[in-house]
Design an enzyme around this catalytic site. Structure first.
Site, PDB file in Angstrom:
ATOM      1  CD  GLN A   1      -2.830   0.911   2.530  1.00 32.29           C
ATOM      2  OE1 GLN A   1      -2.660  -0.016   3.312  1.00 32.29           O
ATOM      3  NE2 GLN A   1      -3.794   1.792   2.684  1.00 32.29           N
ATOM      4  N   GLY A   2       0.842   2.010  -1.077  1.00 34.35           N
ATOM      5  CA  GLY A   2       1.644   3.228  -1.190  1.00 34.35           C
ATOM      6  C   GLY A   2       0.809   4.454  -0.888  1.00 34.35           C
TER       7      GLY A   2
ATOM      8  CB  SER B   1       1.848   6.546   5.051  1.00 32.48           C
ATOM      9  OG  SER B   1       0.638   6.189   5.678  1.00 32.48           O
TER      10      SER B   1
ATOM     11  CB  SER C   1       3.137  -3.664   5.411  1.00 34.52           C
ATOM     12  OG  SER C   1       2.844  -2.761   6.446  1.00 34.52           O
TER      13      SER C   1
ATOM     14  CD  GLU D   1      -6.857   0.876   7.340  1.00 35.38           C
ATOM     15  OE1 GLU D   1      -5.638   0.762   7.141  1.00 35.38           O
ATOM     16  OE2 GLU D   1      -7.410   1.979   7.479  1.00 35.38           O
TER      17      GLU D   1
ATOM     18  CD  GLU E   1      -2.210  10.880  19.328  1.00 36.13           C
ATOM     19  OE1 GLU E   1      -1.510  10.731  20.347  1.00 36.13           O
ATOM     20  OE2 GLU E   1      -2.179  10.076  18.379  1.00 36.13           O
TER      21      GLU E   1
END
Length: 395
Positions: A131-132, A134, A166, A249, A380
């Site tokens: 997964q590209g 972040s 990952s 997700e 957060e």
């Protein structure tokens, strides 16, 4: 929500349990079983096990039958996840992006050729996906990403960096989000594309974690050429596809099942750990911590069921999933802290130490649990989502 299963649900649970017992690798879960150790061994094992699931009809439980899935509902997906976790069946994290994110996204948004090309290989476990999303300055604030893609004829030419990818060093393909219009508002001008990880212009650098493992990576793109046909959805409207991806997700997540197992292991640990001439389980403070863990795992289970109930009524995941993620990730940390408090200094010994307890399980998971409140949205960010979208509080 009615907690009593229907006859069909009870039959489905029994079928899952029976199949897992009959098909888990011989010796699985016993000290004699040699689990894969290296990254390559883990990937090969995951692919082999996924093929077993596929052959048994247990791959893509909730995928529509027309795409090779079982066409089961969200409750059946939850039941499968619970039984799978209860059996401590193989961890499929290196295939999770393809099965849990890419497949459902292509089913919802993909072009016909993309579905035909990729869905069967994902179900069979033939290919690894990463997964590209972040970036160093765009993690939880994903829409702030800066990786650029220029449209040149029938190609996107990509330059930039992604991080926390990952299994990128084992991946065959990547779902990549890039900025194709730098002048558009923050959530506009983004494009979602499928990238062949063997393409020229990709550099992968593993990131070693404090557990000693290195399955996160940073990935650099230098004039990477991606066919325009690999775009999912529309150019500059990739955020719509991102939202579809992220909505899957959590889905029918069952984190309570794993923690139900671990709370029992925690109680057994306290009973066999010596303290003050007796066992740690006789210490009233330890007993209080154990009782609290027991209660909170039950709260987590009910929260997971409530999340499913919302999805049954609305037909899609809602912001309530943030409550589940926030609660289980922080509970996981509290339980690992309790284990190390029971063990004392011995709780920090790693697997290769001759005096380690439970082959270093508690010390490893103590370190690993630190990531739980960061990945898939920090605590957060989850609190902001709960405040604004669940409770309706002002920004």
């Amino acid at each position: 929500m009615d907690f009593r299963p229907t006859e069909d649900e009870a039959r489905f649970r029994a079928d899952v349990r029976r199949w897992l017992r009959a098909n888990l690798p011989p010796g699985w879960g016993t000290p004699a079983y040699r689990e894969p150790a290296t990254g390559a061994e883990k990937v090969a094992f995951a692919k082999s096990w996924q093929q077993t699931l596929f052959a048994g009809g247990w791959a893509g439980i909730a995928w529509p039958k027309e795409y090779g899935g079982r066409g089961a509902g969200i409750v059946e997906q939850l039941i499968f996840n619970e039984e799978y976790a209860a059996a401590r069946a193989p961890d499929m994290i290196n295939l999770a992006v393809g099965l849990g994110l890419v497949g459902p996204t292509l089913i919802a948004c993909g072009q016909p050729w993309q579905k035909e090309r990729f869905l069967p290989t994902i179900l069979r476990g033939d290919e690894i996906w990463c997964q590209g999303f972040s970036e160093p300055n765009a993690g939880s604030d994903l829409a702030a990403l800066k990786t650029r893609a220029e449209i040149r004829g029938d190609e996107l030419v990509v330059s930039g960096q992604k991080i926390w990818c990952s299994y990128a060093h084992h991946a065959d393909w990547c779902i990549l989000v890039v900025r194709t219009d730098p002048n558009a508002p923050k959530h506009k001008g983004l494009t979602f594309a499928l990238v062949d990880m063997k393409s020229p212009g990709i550099t992968i650098r593993p990131l070693r974690e404090m557990t000693g493992e290195a399955w996160f990576n940073e990935v650099f793109f230098d004039e990477l050429h991606v066919p325009r046909a690999n775009v999912v959805g529309e150019i500059n409207r990739g955020w719509d596809v991102v939202i579809t991806t992220l909505s899957h997700e959590r889905g029918a997540a069952a984190p309570h099942t794993r923690l139900q197992i671990e709370r029992k292991l925690l109680a057994e640990l306290a009973q066999r750990t010596a303290r003050n001439g007796g066992s740690a389980a006789a210490d009233p403070l330890v007993r209080q911590r154990l009782a609290q863990s027991w209660i909170e795992v039950e709260i987590l289970r009910v929260t997971a069921y409530r999340n499913i109930s919302v999805m049954l009524r609305s037909g899609m995941p809602g912001p309530q999933g943030s409550i589940l993620k926030l609660f289980w990730s922080e509970l996981d940390q509290r339980m690992k802290d309790t284990a190390v408090e029971i063990l004392g200094a011995a709780g920090l010994l790693l697997e290769d130490s001759p005096r380690t307890v439970d082959r270093g399980f508690w010390s490893h998971d103590l370190l690993w649990s630190r990531a739980a409140t960061i990945y898939a949205g920090t605590s957060e960010v989850q609190r902001n989502i709960i405040a604004q979208r669940v409770l309706g509080l002002p920004r």
